[in-house]
Write an enzyme that holds these catalytic residues in place. Structure first.
Site, mmCIF file in Angstrom:
data_model
loop_
_atom_site.group_PDB
_atom_site.id
_atom_site.type_symbol
_atom_site.label_atom_id
_atom_site.label_comp_id
_atom_site.label_asym_id
_atom_site.label_seq_id
_atom_site.Cartn_x
_atom_site.Cartn_y
_atom_site.Cartn_z
ATOM 1 N N SER A 227 0.835 -0.985 0.182
ATOM 2 C CA SER A 227 0.082 -0.123 0.101
ATOM 3 C C SER A 227 0.771 1.474 0.193
ATOM 4 O O SER A 227 0.482 2.343 0.537
ATOM 5 C CB SER A 227 -0.961 0.133 1.187
ATOM 6 O OG SER A 227 -1.596 -1.096 1.310
ATOM 7 N N GLY B 248 1.584 2.440 -2.872
ATOM 8 C CA GLY B 248 1.530 3.089 -4.152
ATOM 9 C C GLY B 248 2.333 2.677 -5.251
ATOM 10 O O GLY B 248 2.632 3.418 -6.207
ATOM 11 N N LYS B 249 2.623 1.430 -5.097
ATOM 12 C CA LYS B 249 3.492 0.669 -6.351
ATOM 13 C C LYS B 249 2.521 0.806 -7.702
ATOM 14 O O LYS B 249 3.270 1.122 -8.697
ATOM 15 C CB LYS B 249 3.878 -0.831 -5.952
ATOM 16 C CG LYS B 249 4.609 -1.232 -6.838
ATOM 17 C CD LYS B 249 5.287 -2.737 -6.228
ATOM 18 C CE LYS B 249 4.615 -3.295 -5.151
ATOM 19 N NZ LYS B 249 3.703 -4.449 -5.715
ATOM 20 N N ILE C 259 6.136 -15.367 0.798
ATOM 21 C CA ILE C 259 6.429 -16.468 0.134
ATOM 22 C C ILE C 259 5.889 -16.770 -1.180
ATOM 23 O O ILE C 259 6.719 -17.518 -2.188
ATOM 24 C CB ILE C 259 6.003 -17.540 1.142
ATOM 25 C CG1 ILE C 259 6.861 -18.717 1.119
ATOM 26 C CG2 ILE C 259 4.522 -18.013 1.013
ATOM 27 C CD1 ILE C 259 6.568 -19.906 2.297
ATOM 28 N N LYS D 18 22.687 8.174 1.560
ATOM 29 C CA LYS D 18 22.506 7.178 2.354
ATOM 30 C C LYS D 18 22.299 6.010 1.732
ATOM 31 O O LYS D 18 22.532 4.829 1.686
ATOM 32 C CB LYS D 18 21.956 7.375 3.866
ATOM 33 C CG LYS D 18 22.325 6.336 4.938
ATOM 34 C CD LYS D 18 21.695 6.849 5.973
ATOM 35 C CE LYS D 18 21.818 5.760 7.262
ATOM 36 N NZ LYS D 18 21.192 6.345 8.399
ATOM 37 N N CYS E 63 -25.142 -0.752 -12.367
ATOM 38 C CA CYS E 63 -25.297 -2.173 -12.306
ATOM 39 C C CYS E 63 -26.204 -2.460 -11.190
ATOM 40 O O CYS E 63 -27.595 -2.260 -11.625
ATOM 41 C CB CYS E 63 -24.022 -2.886 -12.015
ATOM 42 S SG CYS E 63 -24.116 -4.365 -12.711
ATOM 43 N N LEU E 64 -26.110 -2.931 -10.056
ATOM 44 C CA LEU E 64 -26.855 -3.199 -8.984
ATOM 45 C C LEU E 64 -27.642 -1.850 -8.680
ATOM 46 O O LEU E 64 -28.842 -2.124 -8.417
ATOM 47 C CB LEU E 64 -26.289 -3.805 -7.693
ATOM 48 C CG LEU E 64 -27.094 -4.027 -6.492
ATOM 49 C CD1 LEU E 64 -27.893 -5.035 -6.943
ATOM 50 C CD2 LEU E 64 -26.115 -4.190 -5.301
ATOM 51 N N MET F 166 -28.889 0.159 -10.910
ATOM 52 C CA MET F 166 -29.742 0.484 -11.720
ATOM 53 C C MET F 166 -30.894 -0.517 -11.332
ATOM 54 O O MET F 166 -32.233 -0.351 -11.424
ATOM 55 C CB MET F 166 -29.073 0.208 -13.197
ATOM 56 C CG MET F 166 -30.183 -0.087 -14.406
ATOM 57 S SD MET F 166 -30.788 -1.543 -14.539
ATOM 58 C CE MET F 166 -31.130 -1.399 -16.296
ATOM 59 N N HIS G 92 -20.988 -0.626 -16.195
ATOM 60 C CA HIS G 92 -20.002 0.039 -15.537
ATOM 61 C C HIS G 92 -19.285 1.202 -16.273
ATOM 62 O O HIS G 92 -18.194 1.010 -16.401
ATOM 63 C CB HIS G 92 -19.057 -0.790 -14.711
ATOM 64 C CG HIS G 92 -19.743 -1.797 -13.463
ATOM 65 N ND1 HIS G 92 -19.936 -1.604 -12.365
ATOM 66 C CD2 HIS G 92 -20.179 -3.038 -13.589
ATOM 67 C CE1 HIS G 92 -20.542 -2.597 -11.591
ATOM 68 N NE2 HIS G 92 -20.610 -3.680 -12.512
ATOM 69 N N GLU H 137 -17.847 3.760 -14.724
ATOM 70 C CA GLU H 137 -16.718 3.972 -14.315
ATOM 71 C C GLU H 137 -15.533 3.479 -14.804
ATOM 72 O O GLU H 137 -14.419 4.200 -14.530
ATOM 73 C CB GLU H 137 -16.780 3.880 -12.645
ATOM 74 C CG GLU H 137 -16.846 2.270 -12.279
ATOM 75 C CD GLU H 137 -18.284 1.626 -12.306
ATOM 76 O OE1 GLU H 137 -18.970 2.096 -13.195
ATOM 77 O OE2 GLU H 137 -18.328 0.436 -11.709
#
Ligand code: GLN
Length: 537
Positions: free
Chosen positions: A15, A17-18, A150, A225, A383-384, A386, A509, A511
């Site tokens: 988290s 921001g990669k 891992i 450094k 979607c839902l 709507m 969707h 978006e």
């Protein structure tokens, strides 16, 4: 020309921001005239995130070809303004499924199947597919998780092998880390970064660049450094101070010299100078004090904003284009059922009900839709959102008291939303919905047609249920307009309420196709109506 590869690994914590960093780096190269492609490797064993809870994973981002992918692909598409395909995201689950299927077919001729070389070969094959399919000159590959997990070991091993196979000059490793801030002494610490680079080197990978994210400005001595301890050039130690403005990241990386450095080190010839004017303008617009439009986002996973990442961005894009600030109130639909959270709904200039699955909080969303319709508050249903707008209309306008979607009530006497015919026999959960791009014909004179300004559009879908055609006539008779339908007329893709400033729901969707520079027309239409309700001219 040999394809150049940029590999993004993560260190210290997740988290940081990669994904955004990879997306922004892709833009730096695109702006220099290069054809870029992006890929995300996810180390989990699920075949795709389609079956995962948004609480675990955040939003599932859907591509044109119907691939259900990681939300980082949304960052890539929005920043670089490209359209990605299925090859741009794969998981450990997919790799193993493929290798095991081959083994069962006898393709390995009795050999013992091992992580090295069989799994790593499959990983490399899938990375290679991106360049093959897109013809990109530079492929950016983000490895999910952090070094030391891992699950990510086989991925990193595959990258290490690739570096030798395609030549060191064609491969560049960017390690994205985090510098913690110790409040008591007021300093940023580089030790976790040093450890994570050491872990990376122990598996044979030396990073060529370190992007160090921090909540506080990094001073020059820290760059020295990190350069010294992590064995990278000082120019390749990139401070990445947290910014409030997401779309500023490319500008910050550009200023830090990332673009020029990559061109130099990868031996690329850039064909044009980047034009940052539109991005600078965008960032200045975000920073400018603007009048506020309040949007109530009524959802089920509202505690985790990542679950609605693309929706939030699409709202922001539209708001920016209209010169307003969108203030989103995250309303838990289950709260509304208990009479809580209504303050935010009543105060809102627009109500948005996004997509979702499962019955928790459904009635709260229906109540929000009813409020929007009765109080003429602009409403956008995705979607839902709507489907529930249709349920609400059927219950309260048509008087079908127990109207519902059969997703939530199998025995309703009025299944206004029902399973699509093709979906009835399907028992598998993964990848079996109606997914990806489908055409939608717009009804002239409707709000939808007015928003889009064209007669047909293609939008991305992800759903099993559909407006039940048996109820179309009755709904239309009472003032619902089926303003977008499939070209054969059989599926309702957009419904809107005629006698309302803006109450519209789409089965798709929208978006996923909104871009910072090109806000989505339906979001613009919705935000315009909300802006009007807020009394802003
Ligand atoms: N659960 C609904 C369906 O499957 C809506 C899906 C969604 O909102 N993406 O049709």
């Amino acid at each position: 020309m040999t394809t150049k590869y940029l590999f993004f690994t993560g260190g210290v914590v997740s988290s940081v921001g990669k994904g955004v960093t990879a997306a922004a780096t892709g833009l730096l190269l695109k702006e220099r005239g290069f054809h870029v492609a992006v890929q995300k490797l996810d180390p989990y064993i699920n075949v795709d995130p389609g079956t995962m809870s948004p609480y675990q994973h955040g939003e599932v981002y859907v591509l044109d070809d119907g691939a259900e992918t990681d939300l980082d692909l949304g960052h890539y598409e929005r920043f670089i303004d490209i359209r990605l395909s299925r090859v741009s995201n794969f998981t450990t689950g997919q790799v193993y499924a493929e290798v095991i299927a081959k083994e069962r077919r006898g393709d390995y001729l009795g050999g013992t199947i091992q992580v090295i070389p069989h799994i790593t070969n499959e990983i490399k094959r899938r990375i290679g597919l991106v360049a093959k399919e897109t013809g990109a000159e530079v492929v950016l590959v983000e490895i999910g998780g952090t070094v030391g997990d891992i699950e990510s070991q086989p991925f990193l091993e595959a990258l290490r092998q690739m570096r030798n196979e395609i030549g060191r000059e064609n491969v560049f490793f960017i390690h994205v880390t985090w510098l913690p801030y110790i409040g008591a002494t007021g300093e940023l610490k580089t030790k976790p970064t040093q450890h994570s680079v050491a872990a990376l080197r122990s598996i044979g990978i030396s990073p060529n660049m370190i992007i160090a994210r921090s909540d506080h400005e990094m001073d020059d001595s820290l760059r020295d450094k990190i350069a010294l301890f992590c064995d990278v050039e000082k120019r390749a130690v990139i401070p990445m101070t947290t910014t409030r403005v997401l779309y500023e990241v490319p500008l910050l990386l550009e200023k830090a010299g990332v673009g020029d450095y990559l061109v130099e080190k990868l031996g690329l010839q850039s064909t044009r100078k980047p034009n940052w004017k539109p991005w600078e303008h965008l960032v200045a617009e975000v920073r400018r004090k603007k009048p506020t439009v309040r949007i109530a986002l009524v959802g089920k996973y509202v505690e985790l904003h990542d679950a609605y990442m693309s929706v939030r961005e699409a709202v922001r894009h539209a708001a920016l284009a209209l010169g307003v600030e969108a203030e989103i109130a995250w309303v838990h639909s289950a709260d509304l059922e208990k009479g809580k959270g209504w303050e935010d709904v009543r105060n809102a200039h627009g109500i948005l009900v996004p997509g979702g699955f499962g019955s928790r909080g459904i009635e709260g969303k229906i109540q929000a839709a009813q409020y929007a319709r009765e109080h003429k508050v602009p409403y956008l249903g995705l979607c839902l959102g709507m489907q529930l707008m249709v349920v609400e209309f059927a219950r309260n306008v048509l008087g079908y008291e127990d109207a519902n979607s059969t997703e939530f009530d199998r025995s309703t006497t009025h299944p206004v939303i029902d399973l699509m015919l093709e979906q009835r026999a399907i028992t598998d959960m993964g990848g079996t919905m109606r997914l990806g791009l489908y055409p939608c014909v717009l009804r002239p004179g409707s709000k939808a047609a007015e928003c889009y300004g064209v007669s047909q559009v293609d939008e991305r879908h992800r759903h099993r249920f559909e407006l039940n055609n048996a109820y179309r006539e009755a709904l239309e008779k009472h003032g619902m307009v089926m303003s977008g339908v499939s070209p054969d007329g059989k599926l309702v893709e957009i419904a809107e309420i005629a006698d309302h400033p803006f109450m519209l729901g789409s089965q798709f969707h929208p978006e996923f196709l909104s871009r910072p520079m090109r806000p989505h027309p339906l979001f613009v239409g919705f935000m315009k109506a909300a802006k009007q309700r807020a009394g802003i001219s």
